[in-house]
Design an enzyme around this catalytic site. Structure first.
Site, PDB file in Angstrom:
ATOM      1  N   LYS A  23       0.847  -1.208   0.000  1.00 40.09           N
ATOM      2  CA  LYS A  23       0.000   0.000   0.000  1.00 40.09           C
ATOM      3  C   LYS A  23       0.878   1.251   0.000  1.00 40.09           C
ATOM      4  CE  LYS A  23      -1.784   1.426   4.074  1.00 40.09           C
ATOM      5  NZ  LYS A  23      -1.460   2.824   4.426  1.00 40.09           N
ATOM      6  N   ASN A  24       1.919   1.242   0.851  1.00 38.30           N
ATOM      7  CA  ASN A  24       2.704   2.459   1.025  1.00 38.30           C
ATOM      8  C   ASN A  24       3.758   2.691  -0.048  1.00 38.30           C
ATOM      9  OD1 ASN A  24       1.099   2.935   3.205  1.00 38.30           O
ATOM     10  ND2 ASN A  24       2.625   2.439   4.757  1.00 38.30           N
ATOM     11  N   CYS A 117      -4.839  11.959  12.873  1.00 37.58           N
ATOM     12  CA  CYS A 117      -5.637  10.730  12.937  1.00 37.58           C
ATOM     13  C   CYS A 117      -5.427  10.181  14.355  1.00 37.58           C
ATOM     14  CB  CYS A 117      -5.188   9.743  11.862  1.00 37.58           C
ATOM     15  SG  CYS A 117      -3.583   9.049  12.151  1.00 37.58           S
ATOM     16  N   ARG A 122       0.137  14.154  13.110  1.00 34.30           N
ATOM     17  CA  ARG A 122       0.562  13.916  11.720  1.00 34.30           C
ATOM     18  C   ARG A 122       0.759  15.228  10.938  1.00 34.30           C
ATOM     19  NH1 ARG A 122      -1.132   8.662  10.313  1.00 34.30           N
ATOM     20  NH2 ARG A 122       0.461   8.725   8.704  1.00 34.30           N
ATOM     21  N   ASP A 329       4.840   0.395  12.180  1.00 29.80           N
ATOM     22  CA  ASP A 329       3.637  -0.246  11.622  1.00 29.80           C
ATOM     23  C   ASP A 329       3.512  -1.706  12.030  1.00 29.80           C
ATOM     24  OD1 ASP A 329       3.513   1.555   8.431  1.00 29.80           O
ATOM     25  OD2 ASP A 329       3.083   2.126  10.491  1.00 29.80           O
ATOM     26  N   ARG A 421      -8.361  -1.018   5.033  1.00 25.80           N
ATOM     27  CA  ARG A 421      -7.554   0.027   4.391  1.00 25.80           C
ATOM     28  C   ARG A 421      -6.172  -0.515   4.043  1.00 25.80           C
ATOM     29  NH1 ARG A 421      -6.811   5.305   7.443  1.00 25.80           N
ATOM     30  NH2 ARG A 421      -5.593   5.569   5.550  1.00 25.80           N
TER      31      ARG A 421
HETATM   32  C1  EPZ Z   1       4.206   6.878   6.557  1.00 23.59           C
HETATM   33  O1  EPZ Z   1       3.418   7.895   7.146  1.00 23.59           O
HETATM   34  C2  EPZ Z   1       3.304   5.669   6.405  1.00 23.59           C
HETATM   35  N1  EPZ Z   1       2.189   5.989   5.508  1.00 23.59           N
HETATM   36  C3  EPZ Z   1       2.776   5.240   7.777  1.00 23.59           C
HETATM   37  O2  EPZ Z   1       2.021   4.053   7.586  1.00 23.59           O
HETATM   38  C4  EPZ Z   1       3.969   4.926   8.678  1.00 23.59           C
HETATM   39  O3  EPZ Z   1       3.488   4.596   9.966  1.00 23.59           O
HETATM   40  C5  EPZ Z   1       4.898   6.143   8.760  1.00 23.59           C
HETATM   41  O4  EPZ Z   1       5.300   6.531   7.419  1.00 23.59           O
HETATM   42  C6  EPZ Z   1       6.160   5.845   9.571  1.00 23.59           C
HETATM   43  O5  EPZ Z   1       6.837   4.767   9.017  1.00 23.59           O
HETATM   44  C7  EPZ Z   1       2.413   6.001   4.183  1.00 23.59           C
HETATM   45  O6  EPZ Z   1       3.507   5.747   3.702  1.00 23.59           O
HETATM   46  C8  EPZ Z   1       1.231   6.328   3.304  1.00 23.59           C
HETATM   47  P1  EPZ Z   1       6.236  10.207   8.699  1.00 23.59           P
HETATM   48  P2  EPZ Z   1       3.992   9.414   7.207  1.00 23.59           P
HETATM   49  O7  EPZ Z   1       6.085  11.474   7.934  1.00 23.59           O
HETATM   50  O8  EPZ Z   1       4.840   9.668   6.034  1.00 23.59           O
HETATM   51  C9  EPZ Z   1       6.460  13.484  12.102  1.00 23.59           C
HETATM   52  C10 EPZ Z   1       0.191   2.638   7.792  1.00 23.59           C
HETATM   53  O9  EPZ Z   1      -0.160   2.024   8.806  1.00 23.59           O
HETATM   54  N2  EPZ Z   1       6.327  14.452  11.002  1.00 23.59           N
HETATM   55  O10 EPZ Z   1       7.402   9.321   8.403  1.00 23.59           O
HETATM   56  O11 EPZ Z   1       2.829  10.289   7.470  1.00 23.59           O
HETATM   57  C11 EPZ Z   1       5.202  12.657  12.283  1.00 23.59           C
HETATM   58  O12 EPZ Z   1       4.281  13.312  13.123  1.00 23.59           O
HETATM   59  C12 EPZ Z   1       0.619   4.079   7.916  1.00 23.59           C
HETATM   60  O13 EPZ Z   1       0.268   2.139   6.640  1.00 23.59           O
HETATM   61  C13 EPZ Z   1       6.329  15.807  11.315  1.00 23.59           C
HETATM   62  O14 EPZ Z   1       6.419  16.197  12.472  1.00 23.59           O
HETATM   63  O15 EPZ Z   1       4.911   9.343   8.496  1.00 23.59           O
HETATM   64  C14 EPZ Z   1       5.734  11.384  12.904  1.00 23.59           C
HETATM   65  O16 EPZ Z   1       5.894  11.581  14.297  1.00 23.59           O
HETATM   66  C15 EPZ Z   1       0.319   4.644   9.294  1.00 23.59           C
HETATM   67  N3  EPZ Z   1       6.216  16.704  10.291  1.00 23.59           N
HETATM   68  C16 EPZ Z   1       7.115  11.214  12.270  1.00 23.59           C
HETATM   69  O17 EPZ Z   1       7.461  12.515  11.745  1.00 23.59           O
HETATM   70  C17 EPZ Z   1       6.124  16.319   8.971  1.00 23.59           C
HETATM   71  O18 EPZ Z   1       6.039  17.182   8.076  1.00 23.59           O
HETATM   72  C18 EPZ Z   1       7.157  10.198  11.133  1.00 23.59           C
HETATM   73  O19 EPZ Z   1       6.130  10.550  10.255  1.00 23.59           O
HETATM   74  C19 EPZ Z   1       6.119  14.933   8.687  1.00 23.59           C
HETATM   75  C20 EPZ Z   1       6.231  14.020   9.703  1.00 23.59           C
END
Ligand code: EPZ
Length: 440
Positions: A23-24, A117, A122, A329, A421
């Protein structure tokens, strides 16, 4: 009445299932199709709600798509609008991945600010800061990210955290920027590498994907390409956790264990045997193996991963971290394994601020979990008891499935739209492993 998954547990899992496309990896690949006016063909897209949502966002913008022979062709030749509507974005926050491609292709983009969420706020501030470094003007108006850029310029961007979709968004934008972009502290997840392979097939010039520093040399235009999406390492990891919790002998076709080293280490530590069957290297025996092509490899040797587990798992700690660390995850699923393990384990969540929603539901099944801030202390019990429980988010629901499979008696998991999902036809795959599972 929301759909439920009814599982009667207590049996070992035996058999094989095919792991679907990731998915990702599929989501960024779909949005990458916006970068060219030529048609792109994607194979191995998983049949998931989120994929349908992403296609709906693309369609709303004017990109057409068609499916044939298991492939999806996306044609973004004529974009009707560069606005990703709130009604669609709120159902799938990864729609923020439209931002980079639209800015790069059309010089403008309006994408609803994705809300938080259940697992956390996020924010997307790192995405926005990166685009601004590349010369974009970005405002937040009425809940929308409104971005404009005549032509993005290459820039040196040091990410405060290795954000996965942030790295993907900026990599896509930089592909058509003027000059060179260097992303430092980029995410190293295999899905980043998979996206870079697709972008380079489209004519981009990206090096270093999968490492902490990615260099993107902007080009003037991108062209059509075909891409086969990588297998879903989190789906595979979920079934590996289920086998560790229930016992049995499971083969996961297409799974690539090299994407799951952190989990494989814990599975072995808890007492499972895990084999990577992807080594299609010559086994040194040049003799014919009787399948007539004399290549020394039996054609029916499927590629994948195999787990065998004959005992109760031993408790093993986990601390989540960005790749190649232990994946957030798979945190919930590992907690479920430890609920029935011998001993005590501490599970620490360092990526998201509220990702223990599965704990109280597991407790309803008899789990002994004590939450202390971002750490959960799990004391394994001899067996869990089936119970009605409720899914709260995609991976929490997967943890409830793992626990229900291991529990004695029957569980009913409600609100499984969360599960669907990220997991295609899970009840069918579970039945193929001998589980008593039905969707109601
Ligand atoms: C991706 O989300 C995945 N989703 C998530 O999978 C996964 O849990 C996550 O990466 C971490 O591996 C997809 O790829 C579609 P991040 P993403 O930006 O990109 C902070 C699932 O279950 N952050 O790596 O949204 C954030 O709050 C989903 O399939 C900021 O502060 O995660 C978090 O604490 C859930 N500012 C950390 O970084 C930003 O601009 C990592 O988030 C971006 C992120």
């Amino acid at each position: 009445m929301t759909a439920k998954l009814k599982i009667t547990g207590g049996n070992p899992l035996c058999g094989s299932v095919a792991i679907s496309g990731a998915k990702n990896a599929a989501l960024p690949a779909l949005f990458a199709c916006l970068l060219t006016e030529e048609p792109c063909e994607l194979g191995n897209l998983p049949q998931l709600r989120d994929i349908k949502s992403a296609l709906a966002v693309l369609s709303a913008m004017g990109a057409e798509h068609s499916d044939a022979n298991g492939k999806t062709v996306v044609n973004a030749a004529r974009l009707r609008t560069t606005v990703a509507p709130y009604q669609l974005v709120k159902t799938m926050r990864a729609s923020v991945l439209a931002l980079g491609p639209l800015l790069a292709r059309a010089g403008e983009a309006t994408v609803s600010l994705p809300g938080g969420c259940v697992i956390g706020a996020r924010p997307v501030d790192m995405h926005i800061a990166g685009f601004e470094k590349m010369g974009a003007e970005i405002q937040i108006q009425n809940g929308n990210i409104v971005a404009r850029a005549k032509r993005l310029r290459g820039a040196n961007i040091k990410l405060p955290q290795p954000t996965v979709t942030g790295s993907e968004n900026l990599m896509m934008a930089a592909a058509l920027a003027e000059g060179i972009t260097v992303l430092e502290n980029a995410a190293r997840e295999p899905e980043i590498t998979d996206l870079a392979v697709f972008l380079n097939a489209m004519g981009a010039d990206i090096s270093g994907a999968g490492e902490s520093t990615i260099t993107i040399r902007g080009v003037d235009r991108l062209h059509s390409a075909k891409h086969f999406v990588m297998p879903d390492r989190i789906e595979a990891g979920t079934y590996l956790c289920a086998a560790a919790a229930c016992g049995g002998d499971v083969f996961l076709e297409n799974a690539d264990l090299s994407h799951l080293s952190a989990l494989a280490e814990k599975l072995r530590e808890c007492g499972a045997e895990v084999l990577n069957c992807n080594d299609s290297g010559d086994d040194g025996d040049d003799g014919d193996d009787g399948d007539g092509d004399g290549d020394g490899n039996s054609e029916n040797k499927k590629r994948g991963a195999r787990i065998t587990m004959h005992n109760r798992p031993r408790a093993v700690d986990a601390v989540t971290a960005p790749y190649p660390g232990y994946p957030t995850d798979l945190q919930a699923q590992w907690m479920a394994v430890n609920c029935v393990a011998e001993g005590c384990a501490t599970i620490t969540e360092t990526v998201f601020e509220n990702r223990f929603m599965h704990a109280p539901e597991l407790a309803r099944m008899g789990a002994d979990i004590e939450l202390r801030g971002n750490a959960a202390r799990v004391r394994g019990v001899a067996s869990l008891s089936g119970a009605p429980v409720m899914a709260t988010d995609i991976r929490a629901s997967a943890a409830l499935v793992v626990a229900a499979l291991a529990a004695r008696g029957t569980s009913e998991i409600d609100r499984i739209y969360h599960l669907e999902r990220g997991y295609a036809t899970m009840e069918k795959k579970l039945r193929a492993l001998g589980a008593n599972a039905e969707r109601k």
